[in-house]
Scaffold this motif. Sequence first.
Motif, PDB file in Angstrom:
ATOM      1  N   ILE A  57       0.862  -1.193   0.000  1.00 53.20           N
ATOM      2  CA  ILE A  57       0.000   0.000   0.000  1.00 53.20           C
ATOM      3  C   ILE A  57       0.894   1.237   0.000  1.00 53.20           C
ATOM      4  CG2 ILE A  57      -1.789   1.287   1.229  1.00 53.20           C
ATOM      5  CD1 ILE A  57      -2.499  -1.460   2.593  1.00 53.20           C
ATOM      6  N   LYS A  58       0.806   2.012  -1.091  1.00 58.03           N
ATOM      7  CA  LYS A  58       1.598   3.231  -1.222  1.00 58.03           C
ATOM      8  C   LYS A  58       0.783   4.396  -0.705  1.00 58.03           C
ATOM      9  CE  LYS A  58       4.825   5.902  -3.302  1.00 58.03           C
ATOM     10  NZ  LYS A  58       5.345   6.634  -2.168  1.00 58.03           N
ATOM     11  N   LEU A  59       1.347   5.074   0.304  1.00 58.51           N
ATOM     12  CA  LEU A  59       0.717   6.280   0.823  1.00 58.51           C
ATOM     13  C   LEU A  59       1.595   7.460   0.396  1.00 58.51           C
ATOM     14  CD1 LEU A  59      -0.122   4.434   4.041  1.00 58.51           C
ATOM     15  CD2 LEU A  59      -1.853   5.514   2.620  1.00 58.51           C
ATOM     16  N   SER A  60       1.275   8.665   0.830  1.00 60.59           N
ATOM     17  CA  SER A  60       2.008   9.818   0.300  1.00 60.59           C
ATOM     18  C   SER A  60       3.512   9.770   0.538  1.00 60.59           C
ATOM     19  CB  SER A  60       1.409  11.117   0.818  1.00 60.59           C
ATOM     20  OG  SER A  60       1.207  11.054   2.209  1.00 60.59           O
ATOM     21  N   ASN A  61       3.965   9.478   1.756  1.00 63.36           N
ATOM     22  CA  ASN A  61       5.394   9.539   2.057  1.00 63.36           C
ATOM     23  C   ASN A  61       6.022   8.209   2.443  1.00 63.36           C
ATOM     24  OD1 ASN A  61       5.540  12.369   1.652  1.00 63.36           O
ATOM     25  ND2 ASN A  61       4.588  12.668   3.650  1.00 63.36           N
ATOM     26  N   TYR A  62       5.283   7.136   2.371  1.00 67.11           N
ATOM     27  CA  TYR A  62       5.798   5.829   2.778  1.00 67.11           C
ATOM     28  C   TYR A  62       4.884   4.743   2.239  1.00 67.11           C
ATOM     29  CZ  TYR A  62       2.183   6.596   6.270  1.00 67.11           C
ATOM     30  OH  TYR A  62       0.983   6.875   6.887  1.00 67.11           O
ATOM     31  N   SER A  63       5.369   3.499   2.340  1.00 66.50           N
ATOM     32  CA  SER A  63       4.561   2.351   1.921  1.00 66.50           C
ATOM     33  C   SER A  63       4.584   1.292   3.009  1.00 66.50           C
ATOM     34  CB  SER A  63       5.123   1.745   0.628  1.00 66.50           C
ATOM     35  OG  SER A  63       5.010   2.655  -0.437  1.00 66.50           O
ATOM     36  N   VAL A  64       3.455   0.607   3.150  1.00 64.17           N
ATOM     37  CA  VAL A  64       3.349  -0.504   4.095  1.00 64.17           C
ATOM     38  C   VAL A  64       2.761  -1.704   3.347  1.00 64.17           C
ATOM     39  CG1 VAL A  64       2.980   1.037   6.068  1.00 64.17           C
ATOM     40  CG2 VAL A  64       1.018   0.117   4.875  1.00 64.17           C
ATOM     41  N   ALA A  65       2.829  -2.871   3.974  1.00 68.46           N
ATOM     42  CA  ALA A  65       2.199  -4.061   3.408  1.00 68.46           C
ATOM     43  C   ALA A  65       1.489  -4.806   4.522  1.00 68.46           C
ATOM     44  CB  ALA A  65       3.246  -4.960   2.746  1.00 68.46           C
ATOM     45  N   ILE A  66       0.403  -5.472   4.155  1.00 69.87           N
ATOM     46  CA  ILE A  66      -0.381  -6.239   5.127  1.00 69.87           C
ATOM     47  C   ILE A  66      -0.607  -7.649   4.569  1.00 69.87           C
ATOM     48  CG2 ILE A  66      -2.461  -6.281   6.563  1.00 69.87           C
ATOM     49  CD1 ILE A  66      -2.791  -3.279   6.032  1.00 69.87           C
ATOM     50  N   PRO A  67       0.473  -8.442   4.474  1.00 67.58           N
ATOM     51  CA  PRO A  67       0.308  -9.800   3.959  1.00 67.58           C
ATOM     52  C   PRO A  67      -0.472 -10.688   4.931  1.00 67.58           C
ATOM     53  CG  PRO A  67       2.561  -9.452   4.702  1.00 67.58           C
ATOM     54  CD  PRO A  67       1.848  -8.133   4.818  1.00 67.58           C
ATOM     55  N   HIS A  68      -1.269 -11.568   4.370  1.00 68.90           N
ATOM     56  CA  HIS A  68      -2.043 -12.507   5.183  1.00 68.90           C
ATOM     57  C   HIS A  68      -2.426 -13.691   4.314  1.00 68.90           C
ATOM     58  CE1 HIS A  68      -4.705  -9.465   3.432  1.00 68.90           C
ATOM     59  NE2 HIS A  68      -5.630 -10.390   3.370  1.00 68.90           N
ATOM     60  N   THR A  69      -3.018 -14.668   4.948  1.00 65.57           N
ATOM     61  CA  THR A  69      -3.387 -15.873   4.211  1.00 65.57           C
ATOM     62  C   THR A  69      -4.731 -16.397   4.714  1.00 65.57           C
ATOM     63  OG1 THR A  69      -2.560 -17.993   3.431  1.00 65.57           O
ATOM     64  CG2 THR A  69      -2.133 -17.466   5.740  1.00 65.57           C
ATOM     65  N   GLU A  70      -5.093 -17.542   4.229  1.00 63.52           N
ATOM     66  CA  GLU A  70      -6.374 -18.132   4.613  1.00 63.52           C
ATOM     67  C   GLU A  70      -6.322 -18.629   6.062  1.00 63.52           C
ATOM     68  OE1 GLU A  70      -8.436 -17.399   2.271  1.00 63.52           O
ATOM     69  OE2 GLU A  70      -6.781 -17.014   0.911  1.00 63.52           O
ATOM     70  N   ALA A  71      -7.453 -18.647   6.710  1.00 56.15           N
ATOM     71  CA  ALA A  71      -7.572 -19.030   8.124  1.00 56.15           C
ATOM     72  C   ALA A  71      -7.070 -20.446   8.403  1.00 56.15           C
ATOM     73  CB  ALA A  71      -9.023 -18.885   8.567  1.00 56.15           C
ATOM     74  N   GLU A  72      -7.191 -21.327   7.435  1.00 58.97           N
ATOM     75  CA  GLU A  72      -6.835 -22.736   7.656  1.00 58.97           C
ATOM     76  C   GLU A  72      -5.358 -22.955   8.003  1.00 58.97           C
ATOM     77  OE1 GLU A  72      -6.391 -24.488   3.219  1.00 58.97           O
ATOM     78  OE2 GLU A  72      -8.047 -23.082   3.549  1.00 58.97           O
ATOM     79  N   TYR A  73      -4.500 -21.976   7.717  1.00 59.99           N
ATOM     80  CA  TYR A  73      -3.064 -22.119   7.983  1.00 59.99           C
ATOM     81  C   TYR A  73      -2.659 -21.593   9.357  1.00 59.99           C
ATOM     82  CZ  TYR A  73      -3.099 -22.720   2.913  1.00 59.99           C
ATOM     83  OH  TYR A  73      -3.370 -23.160   1.642  1.00 59.99           O
ATOM     84  N   VAL A  74      -3.632 -21.077  10.117  1.00 63.51           N
ATOM     85  CA  VAL A  74      -3.331 -20.415  11.382  1.00 63.51           C
ATOM     86  C   VAL A  74      -3.857 -21.235  12.563  1.00 63.51           C
ATOM     87  CG1 VAL A  74      -3.692 -18.300  12.720  1.00 63.51           C
ATOM     88  CG2 VAL A  74      -3.430 -18.161  10.235  1.00 63.51           C
ATOM     89  N   ASN A  75      -2.972 -21.500  13.544  1.00 64.47           N
ATOM     90  CA  ASN A  75      -3.380 -22.186  14.772  1.00 64.47           C
ATOM     91  C   ASN A  75      -3.887 -21.190  15.811  1.00 64.47           C
ATOM     92  OD1 ASN A  75      -2.554 -24.771  13.886  1.00 64.47           O
ATOM     93  ND2 ASN A  75      -0.449 -24.347  14.507  1.00 64.47           N
ATOM     94  N   ASN A  76      -3.080 -20.167  16.085  1.00 69.66           N
ATOM     95  CA  ASN A  76      -3.409 -19.152  17.084  1.00 69.66           C
ATOM     96  C   ASN A  76      -3.257 -17.780  16.444  1.00 69.66           C
ATOM     97  OD1 ASN A  76      -3.674 -21.011  19.373  1.00 69.66           O
ATOM     98  ND2 ASN A  76      -1.471 -21.303  19.095  1.00 69.66           N
ATOM     99  N   GLN A  77      -4.247 -16.945  16.644  1.00 75.78           N
ATOM    100  CA  GLN A  77      -4.270 -15.644  15.982  1.00 75.78           C
ATOM    101  C   GLN A  77      -3.125 -14.732  16.437  1.00 75.78           C
ATOM    102  OE1 GLN A  77      -8.392 -14.573  14.427  1.00 75.78           O
ATOM    103  NE2 GLN A  77      -8.674 -14.658  16.646  1.00 75.78           N
ATOM    104  N   PHE A  78      -2.585 -13.985  15.481  1.00 70.22           N
ATOM    105  CA  PHE A  78      -1.508 -13.047  15.782  1.00 70.22           C
ATOM    106  C   PHE A  78      -1.451 -11.960  14.720  1.00 70.22           C
ATOM    107  CE2 PHE A  78       0.340 -15.953  12.754  1.00 70.22           C
ATOM    108  CZ  PHE A  78       1.142 -15.150  11.951  1.00 70.22           C
ATOM    109  N   ILE A  79      -0.806 -10.869  15.077  1.00 72.29           N
ATOM    110  CA  ILE A  79      -0.384  -9.855  14.113  1.00 72.29           C
ATOM    111  C   ILE A  79       1.089  -9.618  14.386  1.00 72.29           C
ATOM    112  CG2 ILE A  79      -0.602  -7.475  13.288  1.00 72.29           C
ATOM    113  CD1 ILE A  79      -3.563  -7.566  14.103  1.00 72.29           C
ATOM    114  N   SER A  80       1.876  -9.754  13.356  1.00 77.96           N
ATOM    115  CA  SER A  80       3.315  -9.541  13.442  1.00 77.96           C
ATOM    116  C   SER A  80       3.639  -8.156  12.893  1.00 77.96           C
ATOM    117  CB  SER A  80       4.004 -10.614  12.603  1.00 77.96           C
ATOM    118  OG  SER A  80       5.372 -10.360  12.503  1.00 77.96           O
TER     119      SER A  80
END
Length: 153
Positions: A57-80
């Motif tokens: 995601i390109k914003l005016s002065n910087y860019s970020v990314a929010i990669p994620h996947t399908e729920a089936e690959y996750v045991n315990n919820q987290f945000i890194s």
Amino acid sequence: MEISSYIKKELIKLNLPCKSRNELFQLMHQEAYKYGYVKEDFLQGLMSREEVFPTGIKLSNYSVAIPHTEAEYVNNQFISVVVPERPICFKQMDDETIETEVSLIFMLGLNKPHSQLEALKELMNLIQQEEVINKIIAAKNEEEVINLLDTMN
């Protein structure tokens, strides 16, 4: 939902030395897998989804990314939260033919569709706050990141 409740200290990586998006994904998969947050095939799910649905995601002065996947690959919820040593190229969410250099990554490991939608809404609000993003990027340790995100809610 408060995204800070999903932030895991052991999955906050500041100045992470990696040269590419795939290397970043591999390193973060190893960490998340080591702590039991994800299944073994999380990495493949993450990489496959990123190819089809880019998250830069390109914003005016910087860019970020929010990669994620399908729920089936996750045991315990987290945000890194990852601040790479040097910006990493991600294809843009709104135009996959364009790459943007990302300085901050929020990797989602959520296994409830409602949680994912709520987290994405909150993160979209957060990433538009340049001052907060700059403070996260400049953070010296994991506690600083946690405190910044706690004060957001």
